[in-house]
Enzyme design. Structure first.
Site, PDB file in Angstrom:
ATOM      1  CB  SER A 140      -0.901  -0.004   1.240  1.00 52.34           C
ATOM      2  OG  SER A 140      -1.521   1.253   1.372  1.00 52.34           O
ATOM      3  CG  HIS A 153      -4.195  -1.344  -1.419  1.00 52.12           C
ATOM      4  ND1 HIS A 153      -5.374  -1.993  -1.735  1.00 52.12           N
ATOM      5  CD2 HIS A 153      -4.503  -0.525  -0.383  1.00 52.12           C
ATOM      6  CE1 HIS A 153      -6.336  -1.590  -0.916  1.00 52.12           C
ATOM      7  NE2 HIS A 153      -5.842  -0.689  -0.094  1.00 52.12           N
ATOM      8  CG  ASP A 167      -5.205   2.807   1.140  1.00 50.67           C
ATOM      9  OD1 ASP A 167      -6.165   2.036   0.968  1.00 50.67           O
ATOM     10  OD2 ASP A 167      -4.123   2.476   1.638  1.00 50.67           O
ATOM     11  CG  MET A 195      -8.089   7.673   2.693  1.00 52.66           C
ATOM     12  SD  MET A 195      -7.268   7.554   4.283  1.00 52.66           S
ATOM     13  CE  MET A 195      -6.465   5.954   4.130  1.00 52.66           C
ATOM     14  CG  HIS A 252      -9.459   0.744  -0.122  1.00 53.05           C
ATOM     15  ND1 HIS A 252      -8.839   0.492   1.088  1.00 53.05           N
ATOM     16  CD2 HIS A 252     -10.786   0.795   0.147  1.00 53.05           C
ATOM     17  CE1 HIS A 252      -9.756   0.414   2.032  1.00 53.05           C
ATOM     18  NE2 HIS A 252     -10.951   0.593   1.492  1.00 53.05           N
ATOM     19  CG  MET A 286     -11.307   3.988   2.435  1.00 52.34           C
ATOM     20  SD  MET A 286      -9.743   3.823   3.297  1.00 52.34           S
ATOM     21  CE  MET A 286      -8.638   3.741   1.896  1.00 52.34           C
ATOM     22  CG  MET A 312     -11.912  -2.044   5.473  1.00 58.39           C
ATOM     23  SD  MET A 312     -10.357  -1.737   4.615  1.00 58.39           S
ATOM     24  CE  MET A 312      -9.409  -0.850   5.871  1.00 58.39           C
ATOM     25  CG  ASP A 371      -6.462  -2.355   3.430  1.00 59.29           C
ATOM     26  OD1 ASP A 371      -5.400  -2.101   4.019  1.00 59.29           O
ATOM     27  OD2 ASP A 371      -7.053  -1.542   2.675  1.00 59.29           O
TER      28      ASP A 371
HETATM   29  C1  DX5 Z   1      -6.265   1.965   5.828  1.00 53.87           C
HETATM   30  C2  DX5 Z   1      -5.897   1.639   4.418  1.00 53.87           C
HETATM   31  C3  DX5 Z   1      -4.813   0.639   4.277  1.00 53.87           C
HETATM   32  C4  DX5 Z   1      -3.480   1.035   4.850  1.00 53.87           C
HETATM   33  C5  DX5 Z   1      -2.989  -0.155   5.585  1.00 53.87           C
HETATM   34  O1  DX5 Z   1      -7.441   2.679   5.863  1.00 53.87           O
HETATM   35  O2  DX5 Z   1      -7.004   1.135   3.707  1.00 53.87           O
HETATM   36  O3  DX5 Z   1      -4.655   0.200   2.934  1.00 53.87           O
HETATM   37  O4  DX5 Z   1      -2.512   1.385   3.899  1.00 53.87           O
HETATM   38  O5  DX5 Z   1      -1.868   0.199   6.294  1.00 53.87           O
HETATM   39  P1  DX5 Z   1      -1.131  -0.802   7.259  1.00 53.87           P
HETATM   40  O6  DX5 Z   1      -0.728  -2.004   6.465  1.00 53.87           O
HETATM   41  O7  DX5 Z   1       0.023   0.001   7.729  1.00 53.87           O
HETATM   42  O8  DX5 Z   1      -2.092  -1.162   8.359  1.00 53.87           O
HETATM   43 ZN    ZN Z   2      -6.661   0.206   1.660  1.00 54.12          ZN
END
Ligand code: DX5
Ligand code: ZN
Length: 237
Positions: free
Chosen positions: A27, A51, A53, A55, A84, A86, A155, A193
């Site tokens: 990620s 991956h 993220d 947000m 992903h 969010m 999650m 994740d």
């Molecule tokens: C959290 C993200 C993850 C994040 C995970 O909301 O969706 O993808 O990068 O990070 P780690 O592996 O550090 O928990």
């Molecule tokens: Zn994620």
């Protein structure tokens, strides 16, 4: 007349991005964005996904990046780009993320007023269709949609931040997703994740997880390349 050969971003992709588990998905949330090219170079397109993220400071408290960054990632790797989302009402941005080069788009069940329409929009865009659930959302809530998914993301932390502690009780949902697919014949992969490192990945693997997202356990280690190798080994056992 001179003919110029058309090049497309798709021609640079490997013929068969890995769809057979286990798959590690570093990620980039935990990566150093000033060195994104080097950070992405440890991803093996034949084995791993990238991956990303997204947000929006609304669905989750954190704020990251949008299609512009996905476009940069697309230029820097031929690996499968696993996005992903969010964000609230992701349907509005499906086309933008797909155009930027996303191969897979995962939306949150909790973020969509009309989930069926949103999943259709992702399917129509040509991206792989992913659906994610937060820790407080039950497996039963996703059951009506499972038949149309390429990916179910369970999650294992509250979405929003990297570096949180793995929630082992989420593995019941992973096991339920595996059982549902055995009974009903879905084609979705099961992704986990949050808090994934070699030890927690092994637990998740035993429960039925197939795609393993890891931020801190790869990019915040002294040797990210070796750390990713450790993760790959853990999920292959
Ligand atoms: C959290 C993200 C993850 C994040 C995970 O909301 O969706 O993808 O990068 O990070 P780690 O592996 O550090 O928990
Ligand atoms: Zn994620």
């Amino acid at each position: 007349m001179t003919t110029t050969k058309k090049t497309s971003r798709r021609t640079a992709e490997p013929p068969h991005p890995p769809l057979t588990p286990p798959i590690a998905a570093p990620s980039i949330l935990s990566a150093d964005f000033s060195r994104l090219k080097e950070e992405l170079s440890l991803v093996d397109p034949a084995r791993d996904w990238v991956h990303c993220d997204v947000m929006d400071n609304h669905f989750v408290p954190n704020l990251t990046f949008g299609p512009i960054l996905i476009k940069a990632v697309r230029k820097l790797t031929v690996a499968l780009v696993d996005v992903h989302l969010m964000i609230e009402e992701p349907e509005r941005l499906v086309a933008a993320f797909r155009d930027a080069g996303a191969d897979s788009l995962t939306v949150h069940l909790e973020a969509c007023a009309d989930l069926a329409a949103t999943l259709h929009a992702v399917r129509d865009s040509g991206a792989r269709v992913g659906l994610a659930i937060k820790p407080g959302t039950s497996f039963e809530a996703v059951e009506p949609y499972l038949g149309g998914l390429d990916l179910l993301l369970v999650m294992t932390v509250e979405p929003g931040f990297g570096g949180q502690e793995f929630m082992a009780d989420m593995l019941e949902k992973v096991a339920a997703a595996k059982t549902w697919r055995e009974r009903n014949g879905g084609r979705y992969l099961i992704e986990v994740d949050g808090g994934i490192a070699p030890d927690t990945a092994r637990q998740a693997r035993a429960a039925g997880a197939e795609v393993f997202v890891a931020g801190h356990a790869v990019y915040r280690q002294p040797g990210p390349r070796l750390a990713l190798d450790d993760l790959r080994r853990a999920i292959a056992e």
